[in-house]
Design a protein around this motif. Structure first.
Motif, PDB file in Angstrom:
ATOM      1  N   ALA A   1      10.922 141.027  -4.657  1.00 17.79           N
ATOM      2  CA  ALA A   1      11.724 140.733  -5.854  1.00 17.79           C
ATOM      3  C   ALA A   1      10.829 139.982  -6.829  1.00 17.79           C
ATOM      4  N   ARG A   2      10.577 140.595  -7.995  1.00 17.29           N
ATOM      5  CA  ARG A   2       9.595 140.056  -8.932  1.00 17.29           C
ATOM      6  C   ARG A   2      10.209 139.849 -10.314  1.00 17.29           C
ATOM      7  N   ALA A   3       9.744 138.811 -10.995  1.00 14.42           N
ATOM      8  CA  ALA A   3      10.036 138.590 -12.408  1.00 14.42           C
ATOM      9  C   ALA A   3       8.712 138.285 -13.094  1.00 14.42           C
ATOM     10  N   ILE A   4       8.718 138.322 -14.430  1.00 11.47           N
ATOM     11  CA  ILE A   4       7.463 138.087 -15.143  1.00 11.47           C
ATOM     12  C   ILE A   4       7.728 137.336 -16.440  1.00 11.47           C
ATOM     13  N   SER A   5       6.804 136.429 -16.768  1.00  9.72           N
ATOM     14  CA  SER A   5       6.924 135.623 -17.979  1.00  9.72           C
ATOM     15  C   SER A   5       5.526 135.273 -18.468  1.00  9.72           C
ATOM     16  N   GLY A   6       5.445 134.720 -19.684  1.00 10.52           N
ATOM     17  CA  GLY A   6       4.146 134.322 -20.196  1.00 10.52           C
ATOM     18  C   GLY A   6       4.247 133.693 -21.564  1.00 10.52           C
ATOM     19  N   HIS A   7       3.096 133.246 -22.057  1.00  8.57           N
ATOM     20  CA  HIS A   7       3.007 132.501 -23.322  1.00  8.57           C
ATOM     21  C   HIS A   7       1.976 133.162 -24.229  1.00  8.57           C
ATOM     22  N   SER A   8       2.351 133.427 -25.470  1.00  8.24           N
ATOM     23  CA  SER A   8       1.445 133.922 -26.500  1.00  8.24           C
ATOM     24  C   SER A   8       0.851 135.276 -26.089  1.00  8.24           C
ATOM     25  N   MET A   9      -0.468 135.383 -25.902  1.00  5.09           N
ATOM     26  CA  MET A   9      -1.028 136.625 -25.388  1.00  5.09           C
ATOM     27  C   MET A   9      -0.385 136.981 -24.049  1.00  5.09           C
TER      28      MET A   9
ATOM     29  N   ARG B   1      -4.892 154.551 -33.251  1.00  4.02           N
ATOM     30  CA  ARG B   1      -3.729 153.667 -33.171  1.00  4.02           C
ATOM     31  C   ARG B   1      -2.612 154.243 -32.304  1.00  4.02           C
ATOM     32  N   ALA B   2      -2.592 155.535 -32.110  1.00  2.00           N
ATOM     33  CA  ALA B   2      -1.590 156.119 -31.214  1.00  2.00           C
ATOM     34  C   ALA B   2      -1.764 155.611 -29.789  1.00  2.00           C
ATOM     35  N   ALA B   3      -3.016 155.357 -29.402  1.00  2.00           N
ATOM     36  CA  ALA B   3      -3.289 154.845 -28.055  1.00  2.00           C
ATOM     37  C   ALA B   3      -2.839 153.395 -27.902  1.00  2.00           C
ATOM     38  N   TRP B   4      -2.695 152.696 -29.010  1.00  2.00           N
ATOM     39  CA  TRP B   4      -2.284 151.297 -28.958  1.00  2.00           C
ATOM     40  C   TRP B   4      -0.822 151.144 -28.555  1.00  2.00           C
ATOM     41  N   LYS B   5      -0.011 152.154 -28.823  1.00  2.00           N
ATOM     42  CA  LYS B   5       1.432 152.030 -28.631  1.00  2.00           C
ATOM     43  C   LYS B   5       1.814 151.706 -27.194  1.00  2.00           C
ATOM     44  N   GLN B   6       0.991 152.157 -26.227  1.00  2.00           N
ATOM     45  CA  GLN B   6       1.323 151.927 -24.823  1.00  2.00           C
ATOM     46  C   GLN B   6       1.202 150.458 -24.428  1.00  2.00           C
ATOM     47  N   TYR B   7       0.600 149.629 -25.278  1.00  2.00           N
ATOM     48  CA  TYR B   7       0.489 148.198 -25.008  1.00  2.00           C
ATOM     49  C   TYR B   7       1.123 147.355 -26.119  1.00  2.00           C
ATOM     50  N   ASP B   8       2.062 147.935 -26.836  1.00  2.00           N
ATOM     51  CA  ASP B   8       2.758 147.240 -27.917  1.00  2.00           C
ATOM     52  C   ASP B   8       4.235 147.162 -27.543  1.00  2.00           C
ATOM     53  N   ALA B   9       4.737 145.961 -27.283  1.00  2.00           N
ATOM     54  CA  ALA B   9       6.104 145.805 -26.787  1.00  2.00           C
ATOM     55  C   ALA B   9       7.131 146.361 -27.766  1.00  2.00           C
ATOM     56  N   SER B  10       6.910 146.181 -29.061  1.00  2.07           N
ATOM     57  CA  SER B  10       7.868 146.683 -30.043  1.00  2.07           C
ATOM     58  C   SER B  10       7.930 148.204 -30.038  1.00  2.07           C
ATOM     59  N   GLU B  11       6.818 148.846 -29.737  1.00  5.28           N
ATOM     60  CA  GLU B  11       6.802 150.297 -29.612  1.00  5.28           C
ATOM     61  C   GLU B  11       7.421 150.749 -28.289  1.00  5.28           C
ATOM     62  N   LEU B  12       7.152 150.021 -27.216  1.00  4.26           N
ATOM     63  CA  LEU B  12       7.650 150.405 -25.898  1.00  4.26           C
ATOM     64  C   LEU B  12       9.171 150.324 -25.805  1.00  4.26           C
ATOM     65  N   LEU B  13       9.775 149.467 -26.619  1.00  4.34           N
ATOM     66  CA  LEU B  13      11.237 149.374 -26.615  1.00  4.34           C
ATOM     67  C   LEU B  13      11.893 150.716 -26.935  1.00  4.34           C
ATOM     68  N   LYS B  14      11.219 151.523 -27.746  1.00  2.00           N
ATOM     69  CA  LYS B  14      11.806 152.785 -28.199  1.00  2.00           C
ATOM     70  C   LYS B  14      12.082 153.745 -27.044  1.00  2.00           C
TER      71      LYS B  14
ATOM     72  N   TRP C   1      -4.645 139.355 -34.305  1.00  2.00           N
ATOM     73  CA  TRP C   1      -5.085 139.221 -32.916  1.00  2.00           C
ATOM     74  C   TRP C   1      -5.071 140.566 -32.204  1.00  2.00           C
ATOM     75  N   GLY C   2      -3.956 141.278 -32.320  1.00  2.00           N
ATOM     76  CA  GLY C   2      -3.828 142.549 -31.626  1.00  2.00           C
ATOM     77  C   GLY C   2      -4.732 143.621 -32.192  1.00  2.00           C
ATOM     78  N   GLU C   3      -4.836 143.687 -33.510  1.00  2.00           N
ATOM     79  CA  GLU C   3      -5.694 144.715 -34.119  1.00  2.00           C
ATOM     80  C   GLU C   3      -7.144 144.547 -33.692  1.00  2.00           C
ATOM     81  N   LYS C   4      -7.617 143.322 -33.630  1.00  2.00           N
ATOM     82  CA  LYS C   4      -8.996 143.065 -33.206  1.00  2.00           C
ATOM     83  C   LYS C   4      -9.198 143.471 -31.746  1.00  2.00           C
TER      84      LYS C   4
ATOM     85  N   ILE D   1       3.128 137.566 -28.644  1.00  2.00           N
ATOM     86  CA  ILE D   1       2.633 138.527 -29.631  1.00  2.00           C
ATOM     87  C   ILE D   1       3.436 139.806 -29.399  1.00  2.00           C
ATOM     88  N   VAL D   2       4.472 140.021 -30.186  1.00  2.00           N
ATOM     89  CA  VAL D   2       5.432 141.084 -29.884  1.00  2.00           C
ATOM     90  C   VAL D   2       5.068 142.424 -30.508  1.00  2.00           C
ATOM     91  N   ALA D   3       4.225 142.418 -31.520  1.00  2.00           N
ATOM     92  CA  ALA D   3       3.837 143.656 -32.202  1.00  2.00           C
ATOM     93  C   ALA D   3       2.337 143.614 -32.473  1.00  2.00           C
TER      94      ALA D   3
END
Length: 275
Positions: free
Chosen positions: A138-146, A192-205, A179-182, A171-173
């Motif tokens: 049984a796992r949960a996950i949390s974190g700060h900033s990055m 940029r299409a490859a970036w979507k797999q690590y972008d939480a705002s995109e993954l919500l879709k 930070w994320g673009e760099k 960093i939600v988007a």
């Protein structure tokens, strides 16, 4: 695997281990808090992901989370934020390279060989923890900033792996902030299409499950308007009909004083889901 630190803490043990990571092809350290309940039963696990410049020490020494983990009977696993070692690629910058792994699998040189933090956190580390310690799956996950970015992405990318997720000042988007673009340009290339797999705002879709999701954000955070932009995640969640709790906390900044102020509520959030 070698235990290199052990401290008695709130009736349990705060340890630090060193091991060789196959995913990262280097030696890694992680912190592990085992609550007193391990004397009687296997306990669930909260994975904590730290932010830029951190290692496994910041959270365990500054957040005060062990007290609440002991109360709820939850183990805490805190990995480092990047691969480490003399042969690991680095940059002359705090927000790229060592201490800035961004919890993704790099596809570009010189990062490709070692920077596979997504696989390390999602797969290798839980397999190691669950096979060597008295914990359940049984796992949960949390974190700060990055690390908040990492927690949201890992939860959304890996349905069925976690029961709940939370974040402080995430960093939600990342595709839309400096930070994320760099980091994404360096680690993943210019597509940029490859970036979507690590972008939480995109993954919500395309999210296929609805986890209990809590975000705390300080309204006095110095990075709020330029790097964090929680309104983008809030809008994406509304569009995807994904229920979230986003709390703007008056007067709080980006520091561990903020994390320490609300970590007890986050542990309670996860403990409810982990029962």
């Amino acid at each position: 695997m070698e235990r290199i630190e052990r401290r008695a803490c709130f009736g349990g043990w705060q340890d630090v281990y060193r091991h060789h990571s196959a995913a990262l092809d280097c030696s890694m350290q992680f912190a592990l808090y085992l609550p007193p309940q391990i004397a009687e039963t296997k306990v669930p696990v909260l994975y904590w992901l730290s932010g830029l410049t951190c290692n496994e020490q910041n959270f365990i020494t500054k957040a005060g989370a062990q007290r609440y983990a002991a109360e709820h009977g939850v183990a805490l696993v805190v990995p480092d934020t990047s691969p480490r070692g003399e042969d690991v690629a680095d940059a002359d910058s705090y927000d790229l390279g060592k201490g800035a792994g961004f919890y993704l699998n790099a596809t570009e040189q010189p990062w490709l060989r070692h920077y596979r933090m997504h696989d390390y956190v999602a797969q290798e580390l839980p397999a190691l923890i669950e096979s060597h310690f008295p914990v359940s799956d049984a796992r949960a996950i949390s974190g700060h900033s990055m690390g908040g970015h990492g927690a949201l992405v890992l939860a959304l990318k890996n349905p069925g792996r976690y029961r709940s997720v939370s974040a402080f000042s995430p960093i939600v988007a990342p595709s839309q902030v400096p930070w994320g673009e760099k980091a994404f340009t360096a680690y993943l290339g210019n597509d940029r299409a490859a970036w979507k797999q690590y972008d939480a705002s995109e993954l919500l879709k395309s999210a296929t499950e609805r986890l209990p999701l809590l975000i705390d954000q300080g309204d006095a955070d110095e990075f709020l308007a330029t790097q964090l932009r929680p309104e983008l995640f809030e809008a994406a969640a509304a569009a995807a009909a994904y229920p979230i709790t986003l709390r703007m906390q008056r007067g709080y900044d980006h520091s561990y004083y903020f994390v320490a102020s609300f970590i007890g509520e986050h542990l309670a959030h996860h403990a409810r889901a982990l029962r």
